[in-house]
Design an enzyme around this catalytic site. Structure first.
Site, PDB file in Angstrom:
ATOM      1  N   GLU A   1      -5.441  -5.152  10.481  1.00 33.84           N
ATOM      2  CA  GLU A   1      -4.442  -4.102  10.692  1.00 33.84           C
ATOM      3  C   GLU A   1      -4.755  -3.354  11.985  1.00 33.84           C
ATOM      4  OE1 GLU A   1      -2.460  -2.818   6.839  1.00 33.84           O
ATOM      5  OE2 GLU A   1      -4.295  -1.654   6.950  1.00 33.84           O
TER       6      GLU A   1
ATOM      7  N   HIS B   1      -9.616   0.739   4.554  1.00 31.95           N
ATOM      8  CA  HIS B   1      -8.371   1.014   5.282  1.00 31.95           C
ATOM      9  C   HIS B   1      -8.667   1.966   6.435  1.00 31.95           C
ATOM     10  CE1 HIS B   1      -4.342   2.485   6.184  1.00 31.95           C
ATOM     11  NE2 HIS B   1      -3.892   1.382   5.609  1.00 31.95           N
TER      12      HIS B   1
ATOM     13  N   GLY C   1       2.816  -0.964   4.289  1.00 36.79           N
ATOM     14  CA  GLY C   1       2.845   0.441   3.899  1.00 36.79           C
ATOM     15  C   GLY C   1       4.279   0.908   3.701  1.00 36.79           C
ATOM     16  N   GLY C   2       4.871   1.470   4.748  1.00 41.02           N
ATOM     17  CA  GLY C   2       6.205   2.085   4.661  1.00 41.02           C
ATOM     18  C   GLY C   2       7.241   1.239   3.933  1.00 41.02           C
TER      19      GLY C   2
ATOM     20  N   SER D   1       3.309  -2.036  10.306  1.00 40.13           N
ATOM     21  CA  SER D   1       4.765  -1.978  10.468  1.00 40.13           C
ATOM     22  C   SER D   1       5.466  -3.301  10.151  1.00 40.13           C
ATOM     23  CB  SER D   1       5.138  -1.472  11.862  1.00 40.13           C
ATOM     24  OG  SER D   1       4.611  -0.165  12.059  1.00 40.13           O
TER      25      SER D   1
ATOM     26  N   GLY E   1       2.104   2.379  10.562  1.00 42.82           N
ATOM     27  CA  GLY E   1       2.995   3.519  10.380  1.00 42.82           C
ATOM     28  C   GLY E   1       3.675   3.979  11.660  1.00 42.82           C
TER      29      GLY E   1
ATOM     30  N   GLU F   1      -7.239   4.493   7.483  1.00 48.09           N
ATOM     31  CA  GLU F   1      -7.120   5.929   7.141  1.00 48.09           C
ATOM     32  C   GLU F   1      -8.380   6.409   6.422  1.00 48.09           C
ATOM     33  OE1 GLU F   1      -3.287   5.632   5.210  1.00 48.09           O
ATOM     34  OE2 GLU F   1      -2.426   5.089   7.153  1.00 48.09           O
TER      35      GLU F   1
ATOM     36  N   ASN G   1       0.869  -1.180   0.000  1.00 45.21           N
ATOM     37  CA  ASN G   1       0.000   0.000   0.000  1.00 45.21           C
ATOM     38  C   ASN G   1       0.911   1.236   0.000  1.00 45.21           C
ATOM     39  OD1 ASN G   1      -1.832   2.018   0.418  1.00 45.21           O
ATOM     40  ND2 ASN G   1      -2.347   1.448   2.531  1.00 45.21           N
ATOM     41  N   TRP G   2       1.055   1.824  -1.181  1.00 46.78           N
ATOM     42  CA  TRP G   2       1.959   2.989  -1.278  1.00 46.78           C
ATOM     43  C   TRP G   2       1.346   4.234  -0.646  1.00 46.78           C
ATOM     44  CZ3 TRP G   2       4.406   3.041  -6.926  1.00 46.78           C
ATOM     45  CH2 TRP G   2       5.249   1.938  -7.054  1.00 46.78           C
ATOM     46  N   LYS G   3       0.061   4.203  -0.331  1.00 44.92           N
ATOM     47  CA  LYS G   3      -0.650   5.390   0.191  1.00 44.92           C
ATOM     48  C   LYS G   3      -0.404   6.561  -0.773  1.00 44.92           C
ATOM     49  CE  LYS G   3       0.031   3.573   4.771  1.00 44.92           C
ATOM     50  NZ  LYS G   3      -0.202   3.753   6.169  1.00 44.92           N
TER      51      LYS G   3
HETATM   52  C1  PEP Z   1      -0.889   0.154   5.929  1.00 50.15           C
HETATM   53  O1  PEP Z   1      -1.013   1.328   5.679  1.00 50.15           O
HETATM   54  O2  PEP Z   1      -1.742  -0.639   5.515  1.00 50.15           O
HETATM   55  C2  PEP Z   1       0.260  -0.274   6.726  1.00 50.15           C
HETATM   56  C3  PEP Z   1       0.266  -1.479   7.238  1.00 50.15           C
HETATM   57  O3  PEP Z   1       1.277   0.646   6.891  1.00 50.15           O
HETATM   58  P1  PEP Z   1       2.703   0.372   7.610  1.00 50.15           P
HETATM   59  O4  PEP Z   1       3.255  -0.901   7.053  1.00 50.15           O
HETATM   60  O5  PEP Z   1       3.526   1.569   7.253  1.00 50.15           O
HETATM   61  O6  PEP Z   1       2.415   0.254   9.069  1.00 50.15           O
END
Ligand code: PEP
Length: 252
Positions: free
Chosen positions: A167, A95, A233-234, A212, A173, A97, A10-12
């Site tokens: 999640e 998600h 994500g990251g 994470s 994040g 967010e 997930n590049w957001k």
């Molecule tokens: C996400 O946004 O779905 C996510 C898991 O982000 P991160 O890996 O950065 O925690």
């Protein structure tokens, strides 16, 4: 029982055409285990370019959101059919967010899941509790309140075409990963909840962990019996890290 393992990026609201070039080149050359699928979800403007550049039969693209409407006067929205028109195969829905910054309710998410399925997209349905909900012992109740409207909207059998991503919001994040044991315990609860409705759907359902996950912790998380992949994500923005996570996944 074999389940597909999915490693989803997930590049957001990050990335650019350079990342599209670099990541597609890196992913086109990865070796992944049989039964592992990789899904990369960039922002809408990059979906067409990324989908065209992917040339690996275990790597797919996905959107990060879509409209609950099929078409019409909804300025700024993107329809499910526009995604399938680009040969996009997955869509992240619900998600945290989207739920917290854009007010998406579980009922709205359920509508989106239904529309995605009718278009032939595979929804990656995200659920998860906040830190306060976990510390006050409400995790299971929150997960059920996010899942049940979707089960009511599409019926349990339709989950054979859905991926669920657990999640915990406090781990997204933040660098605070759920321990493999804690994540496994919650995944087992989710699978058991599905099993109460339909045992074979529950056993086939890919259940991803997100929060994470990175190159250093993915092996232990992915080794858990009910963790069938990750939503990342990251670490998914790093050309030297994401492909390594994909190759670490062994499949089930
Ligand atoms: C996400 O946004 O779905 C996510 C898991 O982000 P991160 O890996 O950065 O925690």
């Amino acid at each position: 029982m074999t389940r597909t393992t999915i490693i989803a990026a997930n590049w957001k609201m990050n990335g650019d055409l350079t990342l599209v070039d670099q990541m597609s080149t890196a992913l086109n050359n990865i070796e992944v285990a049989e039964n592992v699928k990789v899904v990369v979800c960039p922002s809408f403007p990059f979906l067409a370019a990324l989908t065209e550049k992917i040339a690996h039969d275990q790597v797919y693209t996905g959107a990060q959101n879509m409209s609950e409407h099929e078409k019409g006067a909804y300025t700024g929205e993107v329809a499910s059919q526009m995604l399938t028109n680009l040969s996009v195969q997955y869509v992240i829905l619900g998600h945290s967010e989207r739920r917290s910054y854009y007010g998406e309710t579980s009922d709205l998410v359920a509508d989106k899941v239904k529309v995605a399925l009718s278009a032939g997209l595979t929804p990656i349905l995200c659920i998860g509790e906040s830190e306060q909900e976990r510390t006050s012992g409400q995790t299971e109740q929150v997960l059920v309140s996010q899942l049940q409207p979707v089960i009511d909207a599409i019926g349990i059998d339709a989950f054979k075409d859905v991926v669920v991503a657990y999640e915990p919001v406090w781990a997204i994040g933040t660098g605070k990963t759920a321990s493999p044991e804690m994540a496994q315990e919650t995944h087992a609860f989710i699978r058991d909840y599905f099993a109460q409705h339909n045992e074979s759907v529950a056993q086939q359902l890919p259940l991803l962990y997100g929060g994470s996950m990175n190159g250093a912790n993915c092996e232990n998380l992915l080794a858990q019996a009910d963790i069938d992949g990750g939503l990342i994500g990251g670490a998914s923005l790093k050309v030297d890290e994401f492909p390594v996570i994909c190759s670490t996944a062994k499949g089930i």
